[in-house]
Design a protein around this motif. Structure first.
Motif, short mmCIF file in Angstrom:
data_model
loop_
_atom_site.label_atom_id
_atom_site.label_comp_id
_atom_site.label_asym_id
_atom_site.label_seq_id
_atom_site.Cartn_x
_atom_site.Cartn_y
_atom_site.Cartn_z
N PRO A 193 -1.58 -6.90 -16.10
CA PRO A 193 -2.02 -6.73 -14.77
C PRO A 193 -1.65 -7.85 -14.07
N ILE A 194 -1.60 -7.54 -12.55
CA ILE A 194 -1.51 -8.75 -11.43
C ILE A 194 -2.60 -8.62 -10.83
N ALA A 195 -3.00 -9.38 -9.71
CA ALA A 195 -4.11 -9.22 -8.89
C ALA A 195 -3.66 -9.00 -7.48
N ARG A 196 -2.15 -8.99 -7.29
CA ARG A 196 -1.43 -9.07 -5.86
C ARG A 196 -2.04 -7.84 -5.03
N VAL A 197 -1.86 -7.91 -3.82
CA VAL A 197 -2.08 -6.78 -2.92
C VAL A 197 -0.87 -7.00 -1.90
N PHE A 198 -0.27 -5.71 -1.35
CA PHE A 198 0.88 -5.87 -0.37
C PHE A 198 0.56 -4.43 0.53
N VAL A 199 1.00 -4.55 1.51
CA VAL A 199 1.07 -3.56 2.48
C VAL A 199 2.39 -3.34 3.06
N LEU A 200 2.83 -2.08 3.11
CA LEU A 200 4.16 -1.35 3.60
C LEU A 200 3.90 -0.96 5.12
N ASP A 201 4.42 -1.44 5.94
CA ASP A 201 4.54 -0.89 7.57
C ASP A 201 5.40 0.16 7.13
N THR A 202 5.18 1.37 7.44
CA THR A 202 5.94 2.52 7.44
C THR A 202 6.92 2.91 8.50
N LYS A 203 6.65 2.16 9.60
CA LYS A 203 7.38 2.15 10.95
C LYS A 203 8.70 1.21 10.91
N THR A 204 8.59 0.05 10.39
CA THR A 204 9.29 -1.08 10.29
C THR A 204 9.93 -1.19 8.96
N LYS A 205 9.15 -0.65 7.97
CA LYS A 205 9.72 -0.77 6.58
C LYS A 205 9.45 -2.31 5.94
N LYS A 206 8.49 -2.85 6.51
CA LYS A 206 8.61 -4.10 6.36
C LYS A 206 7.19 -4.44 5.32
N TRP A 207 7.18 -5.42 4.34
CA TRP A 207 6.10 -5.65 3.48
C TRP A 207 5.47 -7.06 4.15
N ASN A 208 3.88 -6.89 3.81
CA ASN A 208 2.98 -7.87 4.09
C ASN A 208 2.15 -8.11 2.71
N SER A 209 1.63 -9.18 2.62
CA SER A 209 0.56 -9.57 1.45
C SER A 209 -0.71 -9.73 2.21
N LEU A 210 -1.70 -9.40 1.35
CA LEU A 210 -3.38 -9.51 1.54
C LEU A 210 -3.94 -10.30 0.40
N PRO A 211 -4.86 -10.82 0.81
CA PRO A 211 -5.66 -11.68 -0.53
C PRO A 211 -5.80 -10.92 -1.76
N PRO A 212 -5.46 -11.51 -2.78
CA PRO A 212 -5.36 -10.74 -3.89
C PRO A 212 -7.03 -10.52 -4.60
N LEU A 213 -7.05 -9.44 -5.43
CA LEU A 213 -8.11 -8.97 -6.04
C LEU A 213 -9.00 -10.24 -6.76
N PRO A 214 -10.40 -10.04 -6.87
CA PRO A 214 -10.79 -11.35 -7.69
C PRO A 214 -10.57 -11.35 -9.24
N SER A 215 -9.86 -10.16 -9.76
CA SER A 215 -9.27 -10.23 -11.09
C SER A 215 -8.27 -9.16 -11.03
N PRO A 216 -7.39 -9.12 -12.09
CA PRO A 216 -6.14 -8.13 -11.95
C PRO A 216 -6.90 -6.69 -12.44
N ARG A 217 -6.28 -5.75 -12.08
CA ARG A 217 -6.75 -4.40 -12.82
C ARG A 217 -5.81 -3.56 -13.04
N TYR A 218 -5.58 -2.49 -14.08
CA TYR A 218 -4.70 -1.40 -14.20
C TYR A 218 -5.42 -0.34 -13.46
#
Length: 371
Positions: free
Chosen positions: A131-156
């Motif tokens: 697993p990874i700890a990365r967090v992403f955000v999709l803007d459904t109006k612009t179809k652009k991606w952004n990232s947020l602070p990762p989780l403290p630990s990866p999770r499934y």
């Protein structure tokens, strides 16, 4: 998880395993409702346009009449890295959006505020990779991606929802893919942006594990079903080949409200897992489609669920209200203009064999009338 070919029956006294092996006689026994289909009305299902690709352990978010279907396995050796979009008004698949190259492909956590879709953690790659700890955000109006602070630990497959201005992530499996996590973290977010630099520790969930429905309704956060344990990578395998481990499926339902203490609600009619995106909310009821239940007591093989469940939030009671066209896990469910839809997942081997076999792209709908 995809399983090797195996032929069994659900209640008869013989099974065969592994092609050339001879069938073995086993004592006939009565199977409790946990291992058998529950009585339910037959529903009329209408076949709709199939998804552009078959997917298992895919994820989905509905925003108004648009249905965003994320990632998932095409097969155990291949994972998708895009989003397909279905328009419920026109009943057509209308668009494809590529995912970031470093975003997970399965076992995600997903939530939305009505415009931005938050995609949390998950497994990167096919088979049983880490697993990874990365967090992403999709803007459904612009179809652009952004990232947020990762989780403290990866999770499934952590239970994930937006609640009271915070993105809540809890449970799931730890880095070895099997050990249940009890951790519960939250992050203040607004309009696709993080308002904090790191995640806050919240009250742990009473029982950890992946593949649960996580729902916010009436300003309460509910976590439904799930399991403890999952397939793990075979030690030393260069492709992280999946190997079976003990799994315990449960019927637990937990809730957080103003007191911020976990409360136990009435359990599901049967243990049920692989239902992360298999739910919709209709007329103050939660509707759940399909899933997996406890292993068959004789063959020890996974058994799929073909029922549709209703949890009435007024009476806090469960009922079995219908049948799917076949048993299927990791369905992606939506509701629009009186129609209940589902697509994708892994279906059974036939009416008399509830074990998983084919990964599907099918989409179906039925007119839903709740009493």
């Amino acid at each position: 998880m995809l399983l090797p070919n195996l032929t069994t029956t659900t209640t008869t006294t013989h099974y065969s395993g592994g092609g050339a092996k001879k069938a073995k006689s086993v004592p006939q026994r009565f199977l409790s409702a946990t291992f058998a289909d529950l009585p339910a009305p037959d529903w009329h299902w209408e076949k709709m346009p199939s998804a552009p690709v078959p997917r298992l352990d895919g994820y989905a978010i509905q925003i108004n009449n648009l249905f965003y279907v994320f990632a998932g396995y095409g097969s155990l050796d291949y994972v998708h890295s895009h989003v397909d979009i279905f328009n419920f008004s026109s009943n057509t698949w209308v668009e494809r959006v590529d995912m970031p190259k470093d975003m997970a492909h399965s076992h995600l956590g997903v939530a939305t505020d009505g415009r931005f879709i938050y995609v949390v953690s998950g497994q990167y790659g096919p088979q049983c990779r880490g697993p990874i700890a990365r967090v992403f955000v999709l803007d459904t109006k612009t179809k652009k991606w952004n990232s947020l602070p990762p989780l403290p630990s990866p999770r499934y497959a952590p239970a994930t929802q937006l609640w009271r201005g915070r993105l809540h992530v809890m449970g799931g499996s730890k880095e070895n893919r099997h050990t249940p996590g009890l951790d519960h973290w939250s992050l203040a977010v607004k309009d696709g942006e993080a308002l904090e630099k790191q995640w806050r520790t919240e009250i742990p969930i009473p029982r950890g594990g992946p593949h649960r429905a996580c729902i916010v309704v009436n300003d309460r956060l509910l976590v439904i079903g799930g399991q403890e344990g999952d397939f793990m990578a075979k030690p030393g395998s260069p492709i992280f080949k999946c190997s079976r481990r003990l799994e315990v499926v449960y019927d637990d339902v937990y809730m957080l409200d103003d007191e911020m203490k976990w409360k136990v609600l009435p359990p599901m009619p049967k243990p049920n897992s692989h239902i992360e995106c298999a739910w919709v909310i209709v007329n103050n009821s939660i509707i759940i489609t399909g899933g997996t239940t406890e292993k068959h007591p004789i063959t020890k093989r996974m058994m799929l669920v073909g029922e549709v469940f209703q949890f009435n939030l007024d009476s806090m009671t469960w009922s079995v209200i219908g049948k799917l066209p076949y048993r299927v896990k990791t369905t992606l469910a939506g509701f629009w203009d009186g129609w209940l839809y589902f697509t994708s997942g892994q279906r059974d081997r036939g009416p008399d064999n509830p074990q998983p076999r084919k990964v599907i792209a099918d989409m179906w709908r039925t007119k839903l009338s709740l009493q």
